[in-house]
Every structure is written in structure tokens, then in C-alpha cells.
Write a protein that holds these residues in place. Structure first.
Motif: not given
Length: 319
Positions: A180-193, A268-282
Motif C-alpha cells: 500500500i502507499d498509505a494507510f488510514a487508521a485510528s490512534e495509536p497506529s499513526p503514532t507507532l508508524a 503519552q502521545q496518544t493521550l495528548r492527541k485525543l480529547t477527553w471529556d465526559v458528555r453525551l450531547d447532540e
């Protein structure tokens, strides 16, 4: 005679105490919380380790599913192996469509930077337009699959790019081998790559598409009806985990790595990249609906569930 009465009184008292102790022990409820040992479930992992889940006469039991896929948590919930489970958006949607009635409790993390496109140096991809004619690996049926489709449509590239169904665990190897020439994935795969592949680089995150890719807490309808106070305790414990991550991602990553086995630096890098917030909204409901509609479009779902009416009504934003 007096000694006899005293003995009888003591025996009766001991019997009453023993009966009371037995009744108290029987009144204890066990709450089984299922999760996979990954960074996405950091608030619950940390809360279990630190004793932040607490309620009278309740024993909180961890159901550690190891390094399996997120769908395992949904399966644990539906199969009655867990009372509450945390999982990604796709497993949560699948749980809502199962034969066992389930409810969304809350979202606690995610974010528009959850998914990203990583390209190899040999692909000569420098800009988004350079993706035309290229092969992009992605795990079909995942929320990343939905995100890359939206992204390619937005940039008028969907018909000129070949998507290759690749399990997330094989993406890095596929990129290195040149299949493949590229990949799309969720963290932490991009950070590991970026750490493992020389000269690989981040092309872009899959943001600006109207989806926050929420991480979800899900329970069964019956458990929510019988134990709303336990759900409140799990929400509060999760909130403490989220607050800890936001305040000190370095130490949170170190502690988390002891459970996940991933290097602390990656966590640590993944924790910083993601957003952490307890909610359930629109925004959460609409993100889930968007992903559910994509899953239906590729025949992974028969029908889009009525997500708006499948929520734990005891949750409030100021819970």
C-alpha cells in the motif's frame, strides 16, 4: 442461673450479628466493567487501578479483554459477561442493534484527530491531491473506513483512489512492504508508524468531517433500570480518570503502559492527541448517527438504530 442467662444473651447476640453480617454480604452487588487493554479505555483502567469507582455495597469487577478488538466489549455486554462496557463508536452502534437491549451511558473521549493518514517516503505523496491513483490501506467496517470515505469525497478523490481492506494490526507491515502507499487508521497506529517507519510522515488527520469519533460507555437496559446509582458511580469514576489524564498525561501514560504493555511514550502521545471529556450531547449523537449511516451503506447494518432514544436518561452534562 445468672451465668446461664448471660451465656444465652451472648449466643443470641452472636446469632443476630452473624445473621446481620450475612444479610449485608448478600446485599452486595457486583458490577462487571469490560474493556480492552488499550489507551482508548484509559479513564476506566486508571479508575479501576486507583479505586475511583465507589458505591455502597457494590463490588466493581474488571473484565479485562486483553489486546482484542473493540467489538469484544460489545460481545461481552450482549452475552451477559459484563454489565457495563467501554468501546469505540462502531462496537457501540452494533451493541445498540443487538437482540439484548442496550443503552448509551456517556462518551468520555475521542476527537476529530482520532484518525489520520500516514504515507511512506517511497509513495511520493506530499499533498492530499497526490493520493490520486494510490492504494490506501484501511480496516473495512471501522469508523476510520467511514472517515476516509468522507475525506475522499470532500476532496473529490473517492473514484481515483483504491482502498485496500487491511486489518489495523497489519497496516504498518503493509506500508513497509510497499503493498500500500498509505494507510488510514485510528490512534495509536499513526503514532507507532511514525516511530517505526523511517521517513514515514503524517499527511493529515481526518478532521473537519462533522464527526468526533466518540469513545462510548454502554450498558444493558435492564442494568440501567435496576442500578442507576451504580451507573452514576461509574460515570463519576470515569470523570476522575479523565481529569487525571488532562492534568497529567505524562504520569497517566506511564501508569497506563503497565496495563496495556505499550511503551509509555506512545501512550503519552496518544493521550495528548485525543480529547477527553465526559458528555453525551447532540454532537455525540450526530457523530454516531453519521457512522451508523455509513455502516448501513456498506451493508454492515440492516437498519440505523434510533440512537437519540437509546440513552441512559440519568446522565446529565453536570453529572
Amino acid at each position: 442461673m445468672g451465668k446461664f442467662r448471660l451465656l444465652v444473651t451472648c449466643l443470641l447476640g452472636l446469632t443476630f450479628f452473624s445473621s446481620g453480617f450475612s444479610a449485608a454480604a448478600q446485599a452486595e452487588t457486583t458490577c462487571r466493567l469490560a474493556y480492552t487493554a488499550k489507551v482508548h479505555y484509559a479513564p476506566q483502567i486508571l479508575a479501576l487501578k486507583k479505586g475511583w469507582f465507589s458505591a455502597p455495597n457494590v463490588k466493581f469487577e474488571a473484565v479485562d479483554l486483553g489486546m482484542t478488538t473493540g467489538i469484544s466489549a460489545a460481545e461481552a455486554l450482549v452475552s451477559r459477561s459484563a454489565d457495563i462496557a467501554v468501546m469505540g463508536d462502531v462496537p457501540a452502534i452494533i451493541a445498540l442493534t443487538s437482540a439484548r437491549p442496550c443503552l448509551l451511558v456517556c462518551s468520555y473521549g475521542g476527537g476529530e484527530d482520532m484518525h489520520a493518514i500516514i504515507v511512506s517516503e517511497n509513495s511520493h505523496i506530499k499533498t492530499v491531491d497526490d493520493l490520486a491513483g494510490k492504494k490506501i490501506g484501511v480496516h473495512f467496517g471501522s469508523s476510520t473506513h467511514g472517515g476516509i470515505n468522507l475525506f475522499l469525497k470532500k476532496h473529490n478523490l473517492l473514484s481515483s483512489v483504491t482502498l485496500v481492506n487491511t486489518p489495523q494490526k497489519n497496516l504498518i507491515e503493509a506500508l513497509v512492504s510497499g503493498s500500500i502507499d498509505a494507510f488510514a487508521a485510528s490512534e495509536p497506529s499513526p503514532t507507532l508508524a511514525l516511530m517505526k517507519i523511517p521517513n514515514a510522515h503524517l499527511l493529515t488527520a481526518l478532521n473537519g468531517l462533522g464527526n468526533t469519533y466518540p469513545l462510548m460507555m454502554v450498558t444493558t437496559k435492564s442494568f440501567a433500570e435496576e442500578h442507576p446509582e451504580i451507573l452514576q458511580a461509574v460515570i463519576e469514576g470515569t470523570r476522575k480518570g479523565v481529569e487525571y489524564i488532562n492534568a497529567d498525561p505524562d504520569n497517566a501514560g506511564i501508569e497506563l503502559s503497565k496495563t496495556t504493555g505499550s511503551p509509555a511514550g506512545v501512550e503519552q502521545q496518544t493521550l495528548r492527541k485525543l480529547t477527553w471529556d465526559v458528555r453525551l450531547d447532540e454532537e455525540i449523537i450526530n457523530s454516531l448517527k453519521q457512522t451508523a449511516e455509513f455502516l448501513k451503506s456498506i451493508n454492515r447494518l440492516k437498519n440505523v438504530p434510533d440512537i437519540r432514544h437509546m440513552v441512559f436518561t440519568g446522565f446529565t452534562q453536570k453529572n
